[in-house]
Design a protein around this motif. Structure first.
Motif, PDB file in Angstrom:
ATOM      1  N   LYS A 166      42.505  53.038  50.155  1.00  0.00           N
ATOM      2  CA  LYS A 166      42.489  54.228  50.805  1.00  0.00           C
ATOM      3  C   LYS A 166      43.483  55.082  50.352  1.00  0.00           C
ATOM      4  CE  LYS A 166      40.422  56.175  54.510  1.00  0.00           C
ATOM      5  NZ  LYS A 166      38.910  56.342  54.393  1.00  0.00           N
ATOM      6  N   ASP A 193      36.768  61.400  51.992  1.00  0.00           N
ATOM      7  CA  ASP A 193      37.112  60.006  52.069  1.00  0.00           C
ATOM      8  C   ASP A 193      35.923  58.915  52.253  1.00  0.00           C
ATOM      9  OD1 ASP A 193      39.630  60.753  51.355  1.00  0.00           O
ATOM     10  OD2 ASP A 193      40.349  60.100  53.435  1.00  0.00           O
ATOM     11  N   TRP A 240      39.383  48.246  47.141  1.00  0.00           N
ATOM     12  CA  TRP A 240      39.459  49.309  47.943  1.00  0.00           C
ATOM     13  C   TRP A 240      40.598  49.833  48.236  1.00  0.00           C
ATOM     14  CZ3 TRP A 240      39.877  49.053  53.837  1.00  0.00           C
ATOM     15  CH2 TRP A 240      39.755  50.198  54.349  1.00  0.00           C
ATOM     16  N   GLU A 258      38.563  55.513  45.322  1.00  0.00           N
ATOM     17  CA  GLU A 258      38.758  54.808  46.664  1.00  0.00           C
ATOM     18  C   GLU A 258      38.263  53.480  46.721  1.00  0.00           C
ATOM     19  OE1 GLU A 258      37.560  55.229  51.158  1.00  0.00           O
ATOM     20  OE2 GLU A 258      37.705  56.836  50.263  1.00  0.00           O
ATOM     21  N   SER A 290      44.843  49.821  54.035  1.00  0.00           N
ATOM     22  CA  SER A 290      44.348  49.142  52.845  1.00  0.00           C
ATOM     23  C   SER A 290      44.839  47.691  52.882  1.00  0.00           C
ATOM     24  CB  SER A 290      44.438  50.026  51.609  1.00  0.00           C
ATOM     25  OG  SER A 290      43.803  51.068  51.810  1.00  0.00           O
TER      26      SER A 290
END
Length: 539
Positions: free
Chosen positions: A214, A55, A212, A219, A20
């Motif tokens: 992760k 995810d 964002w 998420e 990320s």
């Protein structure tokens, strides 16, 4: 890298290590910024909170993206066309109109004027040409959809002309859920793939990446793109949040408490409960997604076609449909209803005496040798668990021992592709759905001979079948009755003659969402996608 897509389809939880970084258009979100449990997200907040069970992002590059992130990508990026399940035709999106020559080998698309990328640059025919050409060049994910394209020309700012090597329905191809996105290829002077996968986007859709992170529960968040060509008059959600919640009971509790807007899938018990809950709406929609049992045609005991046919006959299809309680309907052949190629009269039925006779002919079954079979299937999929239970019981009565192993998708897929044939399974269970609303995807990906093995996990090798599969795009474009005949013939050869597969059921999409959400319509051509811009946040 085609496997990405099947993470979503198989329902298996895969761990993908992605870094990320700072996200385009927003900040890096820390854990303290994530909505906390108990924080209500009402319609007045204009945030649409979507609960997936996996995810969200495995690949941010619109050229190669081929997985769960479709649920976000379809709100960030746009294609030339979009499939309308009511009319069963492509409708305008970034293209306002299109024509083709009678031979189906030249297509002209007129693009919408005044469209901007999220980078601020204008979207014109030259930019669209560059995006499609880059996707073709990257050649990952679903890039094969552009296989017919020989040349693309930007005649002027709004005119895009495709010259094809062979006829194909390019308006349908251009509506694909993968590999059809138009994006700004000049978004960075650095490596574009790395730039995308740092959490940037270069789409033209109504929403752009806000944050964002992760691995966090929330998420991903998207925010409205102020300069969206469709405008923001009237009521719209200004933000989308994707809140990863693997446990269905937790997702259901969050929906009941008003903390989330939409739950992608519930089990049959919770869906029934949702249907009678005043604060919740439900929808059930036939999908283009089916569950396949693929039989090993090349090695192991099922190399004998009689044994493959025996297993086909042993499956309790009706019992499975009853057990999954509405989350699936009977399949008729490989192609779900609503698509060209669906063939009535091919719904399979259990036939235990027929299975016993075939086993006996091959030296197995009651009174003969015990047949030992191995099967792999998706870990954590309750519908597949039920299938395993039913098939194990049916085969046990026939002196067939089934050893079924639940695996995460990447492990299952790697085993299926093993170069050592002795490590491969006898039966491989997986979902399949098309990349666009066309049945070709089942045949070219799953049953066309392939080396190295990708999704041809029955390992079928048949030159005549390959040749007929190769003819499908052209037939679909210029001779639909001929295409229908070819699809019916192929399904007879693959299912009945070769016994390479059993289509177990076609999935129904069962959704639950807040009463305040107005205008939701499921589109089976874009699995699990909510087109949030089209919704209205109610009271």
């Amino acid at each position: 890298m085609r496997w990405h897509k099947r993470l979503l389809a198989a329902g298996a939880v895969a761990v993908v290590a992605l870094t990320s970084a700072a996200c385009g258009g927003g900040k890096v979100r820390g854990a303290e910024d994530s909505p906390q449990p108990g924080t209500s997200l009402s319609a007045a907040d204009a945030t649409f909170t979507y609960v997936p069970n996996l995810d969200v992002v495995t690949d941010w590059d619109p050229a190669s993206s081929y997985s769960n992130e479709i649920i976000a990508m379809e709100n960030v990026y746009e294609s030339l066309t979009r499939y309308n399940p009511q009319t069963k035709k492509a409708e305008p999106r970034l293209a306002t109109s299109w024509t083709s020559t009678p031979d189906g080998k030249s297509w002209t698309f007129t693009l919408r004027s005044g469209v901007k990328f999220h980078t601020g640059k204008p979207l014109d025919a030259a930019a669209a040409k560059a995006a499609i050409e880059r996707t073709i060049e990257v050649n990952q994910g679903a890039a094969y959809i552009w296989g017919a394209v020989d040349k693309i020309e930007a005649k002027d700012a709004t005119t895009l002309v495709f010259t094809l090597k062979y006829p194909t329905a390019l308006d349908l191809v251009a509506s694909a859920g993968y590999a059809s996105y138009i994006y700004d290829t000049t978004a960075t002077t650095d490596d574009l793939n790395k730039w995308f996968n740092a959490g940037h986007d270069a789409g033209s859709g109504p929403y752009t990446i806000d944050s964002w992170q992760k691995g966090q529960e929330t998420e991903l968040t998207l925010k409205k793109f102020d300069d969206y060509w469709g405008g923001w008059s009237g009521q719209h959600y200004s933000k989308i949040a994707f809140r990863v919640t693997p446990e269905l009971t937790t997702a259901w509790q969050l929906l009941q408490r008003g903390e989330v807007s939409f739950v992608q899938r519930l089990n049959s018990q919770l869906f029934a409960q949702a249907s009678t809950t005043p604060s919740v709406q439900t929808s059930q929609t036939p999908s283009f997604q089916n569950l396949l049992a693929l039989f090993n045609t090349q090695s192991g005991p099922l190399k004998d076609v009689r044994l493959r046919q025996a297993v086909q006959k042993a499956i309790d299809y009706d019992g499975l449909i009853a057990a999954i309680k509405g989350s699936g309907v009977a399949a008729s052949g490989l192609v779900p209803g609503g698509l060209l190629g669906n063939t009535p009269g091919m719904t399979p039925k259990q036939d235990l005496p027929g299975a016993e006779a075939l086993l006996k002919e091959a030296g197995y079954g009651p009174g003969g040798k015990q047949l030992d079979l191995t099967m792999t299937y998706a870990q954590g999929d309750s519908d597949q668990d039920l299938f395993v239970t039913l098939l194990t019981s049916a085969l046990d009565k026939l002196n067939v021992k089934l050893t079924a192993k639940p695996l995460q998708w990447t492990t299952q897929w790697d085993q299926g592709k093993s170069k050592d044939e002795s490590k491969r399974q006898d039966i491989f269970i997986m979902y399949w759905y098309p990349d666009y609303a066309d049945a070709y995807s089942w045949f070219v990906n799953v049953f066309h001979s392939a080396e190295p093995i990708s999704f041809n996990l029955s390992y079928l090798k048949d030159d005549a079948i390959d040749k007929e599969i190769d003819s499908l795009p052209e037939l679909t474009a210029i001779d639909q009755p001929g295409a229908e005949k070819a699809y019916a013939d192929l399904q007879n050869k693959i299912i009945n003659e070769q016994a390479a597969v059993s289509a177990l059921f076609v999935q129904n999409y069962q959704r639950a969402y807040a009463k305040s959400v107005e205008g939701y319509v499921d589109n089976p051509a874009y699995p699990n996608v909510v087109f949030v811009y089209d919704l209205k946040p109610g009271a």
